[in-house]
Design a protein around this motif. Structure first.
Motif, PDB file in Angstrom:
ATOM      1  N   GLN A   1      39.393  49.986  22.349  1.00  0.00           N
ATOM      2  CA  GLN A   1      39.984  49.017  23.263  1.00  0.00           C
ATOM      3  C   GLN A   1      39.193  48.983  24.564  1.00  0.00           C
ATOM      4  OE1 GLN A   1      43.872  49.695  25.144  1.00  0.00           O
ATOM      5  NE2 GLN A   1      44.389  47.607  24.554  1.00  0.00           N
ATOM      6  N   VAL A   2      38.664  47.820  24.875  1.00  0.00           N
ATOM      7  CA  VAL A   2      37.898  47.649  26.111  1.00  0.00           C
ATOM      8  C   VAL A   2      38.707  46.732  27.017  1.00  0.00           C
ATOM      9  CG1 VAL A   2      35.718  46.827  27.098  1.00  0.00           C
ATOM     10  CG2 VAL A   2      35.742  47.843  24.800  1.00  0.00           C
ATOM     11  N   GLN A   3      39.087  47.261  28.186  1.00  0.00           N
ATOM     12  CA  GLN A   3      39.864  46.446  29.127  1.00  0.00           C
ATOM     13  C   GLN A   3      39.048  46.202  30.386  1.00  0.00           C
ATOM     14  OE1 GLN A   3      43.578  48.704  29.469  1.00  0.00           O
ATOM     15  NE2 GLN A   3      44.576  46.936  28.504  1.00  0.00           N
ATOM     16  N   VAL A   4      38.968  44.948  30.781  1.00  0.00           N
ATOM     17  CA  VAL A   4      38.270  44.599  32.016  1.00  0.00           C
ATOM     18  C   VAL A   4      39.307  43.982  32.941  1.00  0.00           C
ATOM     19  CG1 VAL A   4      36.399  43.244  33.042  1.00  0.00           C
ATOM     20  CG2 VAL A   4      36.156  44.131  30.707  1.00  0.00           C
ATOM     21  N   SER A   5      39.645  44.696  34.005  1.00  0.00           N
ATOM     22  CA  SER A   5      40.680  44.175  34.897  1.00  0.00           C
ATOM     23  C   SER A   5      40.101  43.945  36.296  1.00  0.00           C
ATOM     24  CB  SER A   5      41.871  45.124  34.942  1.00  0.00           C
ATOM     25  OG  SER A   5      41.430  46.402  35.290  1.00  0.00           O
ATOM     26  N   ASP A   6      40.754  43.079  37.035  1.00  0.00           N
ATOM     27  CA  ASP A   6      40.275  42.801  38.391  1.00  0.00           C
ATOM     28  C   ASP A   6      41.454  42.480  39.304  1.00  0.00           C
ATOM     29  OD1 ASP A   6      40.794  39.816  38.547  1.00  0.00           O
ATOM     30  OD2 ASP A   6      39.451  39.822  36.827  1.00  0.00           O
ATOM     31  N   THR A   7      41.182  42.515  40.600  1.00  0.00           N
ATOM     32  CA  THR A   7      42.221  42.177  41.580  1.00  0.00           C
ATOM     33  C   THR A   7      41.907  40.808  42.184  1.00  0.00           C
ATOM     34  OG1 THR A   7      40.959  43.312  43.279  1.00  0.00           O
ATOM     35  CG2 THR A   7      42.651  44.610  42.146  1.00  0.00           C
ATOM     36  N   GLY A   8      41.414  39.910  41.303  1.00  0.00           N
ATOM     37  CA  GLY A   8      40.924  38.610  41.777  1.00  0.00           C
ATOM     38  C   GLY A   8      41.968  37.519  41.847  1.00  0.00           C
ATOM     39  N   ILE A   9      41.509  36.283  41.684  1.00  0.00           N
ATOM     40  CA  ILE A   9      42.362  35.105  41.928  1.00  0.00           C
ATOM     41  C   ILE A   9      43.442  34.919  40.858  1.00  0.00           C
ATOM     42  CG2 ILE A   9      40.549  33.864  43.195  1.00  0.00           C
ATOM     43  CD1 ILE A   9      40.112  32.167  40.634  1.00  0.00           C
ATOM     44  N   GLY A  10      43.267  35.544  39.689  1.00  0.00           N
ATOM     45  CA  GLY A  10      44.258  35.414  38.616  1.00  0.00           C
ATOM     46  C   GLY A  10      44.294  34.009  38.025  1.00  0.00           C
ATOM     47  N   ILE A  11      45.209  33.806  37.084  1.00  0.00           N
ATOM     48  CA  ILE A  11      45.308  32.517  36.384  1.00  0.00           C
ATOM     49  C   ILE A  11      46.774  32.094  36.390  1.00  0.00           C
ATOM     50  CG2 ILE A  11      44.842  31.323  34.183  1.00  0.00           C
ATOM     51  CD1 ILE A  11      42.959  33.837  33.587  1.00  0.00           C
ATOM     52  N   ALA A  12      47.033  30.815  36.664  1.00  0.00           N
ATOM     53  CA  ALA A  12      48.411  30.316  36.685  1.00  0.00           C
ATOM     54  C   ALA A  12      49.016  30.434  35.286  1.00  0.00           C
ATOM     55  CB  ALA A  12      48.430  28.856  37.146  1.00  0.00           C
ATOM     56  N   PRO A  13      50.344  30.776  35.191  1.00  0.00           N
ATOM     57  CA  PRO A  13      50.947  31.037  33.875  1.00  0.00           C
ATOM     58  C   PRO A  13      50.776  29.879  32.890  1.00  0.00           C
ATOM     59  CG  PRO A  13      52.530  31.426  35.653  1.00  0.00           C
ATOM     60  CD  PRO A  13      51.282  30.962  36.300  1.00  0.00           C
ATOM     61  N   ASP A  14      50.881  28.621  33.377  1.00  0.00           N
ATOM     62  CA  ASP A  14      50.771  27.493  32.440  1.00  0.00           C
ATOM     63  C   ASP A  14      49.340  27.264  31.972  1.00  0.00           C
ATOM     64  OD1 ASP A  14      50.217  26.778  35.088  1.00  0.00           O
ATOM     65  OD2 ASP A  14      50.372  24.652  34.595  1.00  0.00           O
ATOM     66  N   GLU A  15      48.371  27.930  32.614  1.00  0.00           N
ATOM     67  CA  GLU A  15      46.974  27.744  32.199  1.00  0.00           C
ATOM     68  C   GLU A  15      46.486  28.867  31.276  1.00  0.00           C
ATOM     69  OE1 GLU A  15      44.908  25.077  35.548  1.00  0.00           O
ATOM     70  OE2 GLU A  15      45.206  27.150  36.152  1.00  0.00           O
TER      71      GLU A  15
ATOM     72  N   GLU B   1      46.074  39.132  30.240  1.00  0.00           N
ATOM     73  CA  GLU B   1      47.319  39.122  31.032  1.00  0.00           C
ATOM     74  C   GLU B   1      46.887  38.846  32.462  1.00  0.00           C
ATOM     75  OE1 GLU B   1      49.638  42.680  30.583  1.00  0.00           O
ATOM     76  OE2 GLU B   1      49.541  42.474  28.401  1.00  0.00           O
ATOM     77  N   SER B   2      47.587  37.955  33.108  1.00  0.00           N
ATOM     78  CA  SER B   2      47.123  37.584  34.444  1.00  0.00           C
ATOM     79  C   SER B   2      48.271  37.157  35.334  1.00  0.00           C
ATOM     80  CB  SER B   2      46.110  36.439  34.310  1.00  0.00           C
ATOM     81  OG  SER B   2      45.547  36.153  35.558  1.00  0.00           O
ATOM     82  N   THR B   3      48.121  37.412  36.626  1.00  0.00           N
ATOM     83  CA  THR B   3      49.101  36.941  37.607  1.00  0.00           C
ATOM     84  C   THR B   3      48.323  36.206  38.690  1.00  0.00           C
ATOM     85  OG1 THR B   3      50.351  38.961  37.175  1.00  0.00           O
ATOM     86  CG2 THR B   3      51.006  37.684  39.103  1.00  0.00           C
ATOM     87  N   ALA B   4      48.694  34.948  38.899  1.00  0.00           N
ATOM     88  CA  ALA B   4      47.968  34.150  39.894  1.00  0.00           C
ATOM     89  C   ALA B   4      48.008  34.839  41.255  1.00  0.00           C
ATOM     90  CB  ALA B   4      48.584  32.756  39.977  1.00  0.00           C
ATOM     91  N   GLY B   5      46.833  34.940  41.861  1.00  0.00           N
ATOM     92  CA  GLY B   5      46.742  35.538  43.197  1.00  0.00           C
ATOM     93  C   GLY B   5      46.683  37.052  43.183  1.00  0.00           C
ATOM     94  N   LYS B   6      46.906  37.677  42.024  1.00  0.00           N
ATOM     95  CA  LYS B   6      46.913  39.163  41.987  1.00  0.00           C
ATOM     96  C   LYS B   6      45.775  39.742  41.156  1.00  0.00           C
ATOM     97  CE  LYS B   6      51.275  40.549  43.461  1.00  0.00           C
ATOM     98  NZ  LYS B   6      52.589  41.016  43.179  1.00  0.00           N
ATOM     99  N   GLY B   7      45.460  39.069  40.030  1.00  0.00           N
ATOM    100  CA  GLY B   7      44.377  39.584  39.198  1.00  0.00           C
ATOM    101  C   GLY B   7      44.604  39.368  37.719  1.00  0.00           C
ATOM    102  N   SER B   8      43.601  39.756  36.937  1.00  0.00           N
ATOM    103  CA  SER B   8      43.649  39.529  35.485  1.00  0.00           C
ATOM    104  C   SER B   8      43.199  40.781  34.758  1.00  0.00           C
ATOM    105  CB  SER B   8      42.695  38.399  35.081  1.00  0.00           C
ATOM    106  OG  SER B   8      42.882  37.284  35.904  1.00  0.00           O
ATOM    107  N   CYS B   9      43.629  40.873  33.500  1.00  0.00           N
ATOM    108  CA  CYS B   9      43.146  41.972  32.653  1.00  0.00           C
ATOM    109  C   CYS B   9      42.856  41.401  31.271  1.00  0.00           C
ATOM    110  CB  CYS B   9      44.202  43.078  32.576  1.00  0.00           C
ATOM    111  SG  CYS B   9      43.681  44.407  31.475  1.00  0.00           S
ATOM    112  N   PHE B  10      41.590  41.436  30.894  1.00  0.00           N
ATOM    113  CA  PHE B  10      41.175  40.979  29.561  1.00  0.00           C
ATOM    114  C   PHE B  10      41.022  42.208  28.673  1.00  0.00           C
ATOM    115  CE2 PHE B  10      40.166  37.311  32.049  1.00  0.00           C
ATOM    116  CZ  PHE B  10      40.282  36.241  31.171  1.00  0.00           C
ATOM    117  N   SER B  11      41.587  42.145  27.453  1.00  0.00           N
ATOM    118  CA  SER B  11      41.481  43.283  26.517  1.00  0.00           C
ATOM    119  C   SER B  11      40.805  42.853  25.235  1.00  0.00           C
ATOM    120  CB  SER B  11      42.866  43.795  26.116  1.00  0.00           C
ATOM    121  OG  SER B  11      43.571  44.171  27.251  1.00  0.00           O
ATOM    122  N   VAL B  12      39.824  43.642  24.837  1.00  0.00           N
ATOM    123  CA  VAL B  12      39.147  43.405  23.551  1.00  0.00           C
ATOM    124  C   VAL B  12      39.477  44.576  22.646  1.00  0.00           C
ATOM    125  CG1 VAL B  12      36.900  43.305  22.414  1.00  0.00           C
ATOM    126  CG2 VAL B  12      37.260  42.065  24.540  1.00  0.00           C
TER     127      VAL B  12
END
Ligand code: ADP
Length: 346
Positions: free
Chosen positions: A267-281, A322-333
């Motif tokens: 499991q490779v997880q790449v997470s960040d504290t960036g702009i995130g993605i809106a839930p509907d997107e 998994e992502s929260t707008a304005g907080k960050g995202s986490c992509f898992s492979v």
């Protein structure tokens, strides 16, 4: 629909969009539908009730049905048309056996595939070759002939080289998206040191993050076995996820790469504290050319994640976010440690 089931089946077979021929247990031609008549240029009245081996060798029907297509589809060329033939052994209710042949004219499909391959080859040559030449000269200027160049030009040449490399990777993405669509994206698996691959991607990510003024952390577990995969393509997935994390994280943000093994999967997880993605997107994030509203002002094609998903799935894995707008995202492979155990079967 009313009528005897057998009659209905015969009517349906008569109208399907592929050729159908039935040989009964004695090898006698028992059924030929209209499409098969057309493809094999035969009048069914001439062959029905006759044993296949009694038909002339040179007739298309003999040539197509005498190939062994029970173990796998076989292509036979009939008057310039390529006929793909597949045979299924059928068991009748009274124990009788027979063979059902399914015929498809794949001449046009083959032609289109060849045209697509030629298009990719042409685009690769016409778009990439001139750029590769430009990059070659730029690298020669900054590497081999630095003394011959005014020092004030060094930075310009480096920037030109970086832009050319970016353009080359965008051309690769556009070409790969096309290859993906037409089924030409290739995966060449071989034994791969995944830890080394991940370390290399993290080193590049750390450098990029430093330029952006962000922090970069990575934790890669010990004991990852040699995996059989396409290291170039899988490396591209990790580089894309890390590159996005850096790109979409403002200064002083943090990018983390975490690699673990559990339950037969890497499991490779790449997470960040960036702009995130809106839930509907979020549900559209892996769609071709899709760029979230927050991505305006950031460079990109919207193809990286589409290609990454295709590459990961071609290795029997999954990719999710998994992502929260304005907080960050986490992509898992998730990649299977053994190629026989696809992640989507979990
Ligand atoms: P590109 O980055 O070239 O736009 P991708 O296919 O890699 O294309 O990503 C598609 C879109 O997904 C991006 O435009 C962005 O809207 C969103 N995205 C991807 N990664 C992240 C991330 N780490 N944080 C926020 N948004 C992201």
């Amino acid at each position: 629909m009313q009528g005897e089931p057998e009659n209905i089946a015969v009517t349906l077979l008569e109208h399907v969009d592929c050729g159908v021929v039935h040989l009964d247990a004695a090898g006698v031609v028992a059924f030929v539908n209209r499409k098969a008549e057309e493809m094999l240029q035969v009048d069914r009245a001439e062959v029905l009730g006759r044993r296949l081996d009694m038909l002339p060798l040179r007739t298309p029907i003999y040539r197509v049905l005498s190939e062994n297509s029970c173990d796998g589809a076989v292509e036979v060329t009939i008057n310039g048309h390529i006929i793909l033939t597949r045979c299924t052994t059928i068991q009748g209710e009274n124990g009788s056996r027979g063979e059902l042949y399914e015929l498809r004219d794949i001449t046009e499909d083959k032609k289109e595939r060849r045209q697509r391959e030629e298009f990719v080859a042409m685009m690769t040559h016409d778009l990439k070759s001139p750029l590769t030449v430009i990059m070659g000269y730029l690298q020669a200027l900054s590497g081999e002939m630095p003394n011959k160049m005014d020092p004030s030009l060094h930075l310009l040449v480096r920037e030109m080289d970086k832009s050319a490399a970016k353009m080359l990777s965008m051309i690769d993405d556009v070409l790969d998206a096309y290859r993906l669509e037409v089924g030409l994206l290739q995966i060449d698996r071989h034994p791969c040191d995944v830890r080394g691959l991940l370390e290399g991607c993290c080193r590049d990510g750390e450098r990029e993050a430093a330029v952006h003024g962000s922090y970069f952390l990575s934790e890669i577990c010990e004991g990852i076995p040699t995996l059989i995969l396409d290291s170039k393509q899988v490396g591209r997935v990790f580089a894309n996820l890390i590159g996005n994390a850096v790109k979409f994280t403002p200064r002083r943000g943090t990018i983390c790469v975490n690699v673990e093994m559990s339950d037969g999967f890497l499991q490779v997880q790449v997470s960040d504290t960036g702009i995130g993605i809106a839930p509907d997107e979020v549900p559209r994030i892996f769609n071709k050319y899709f760029r979230a509203s927050g991505a305006q002002g950031f460079k990109g094609t919207g193809l990286g994640l589409t290609i990454s998903k295709a590459i990961v799935e071609a290795h029997g894995g999954t990719i999710s976010v998994e992502s929260t707008a304005g907080k960050g995202s986490c992509f898992s492979v998730l990649l299977p440690l053994s190629p026989d155990k696809p992640a989507f079967m979990r």
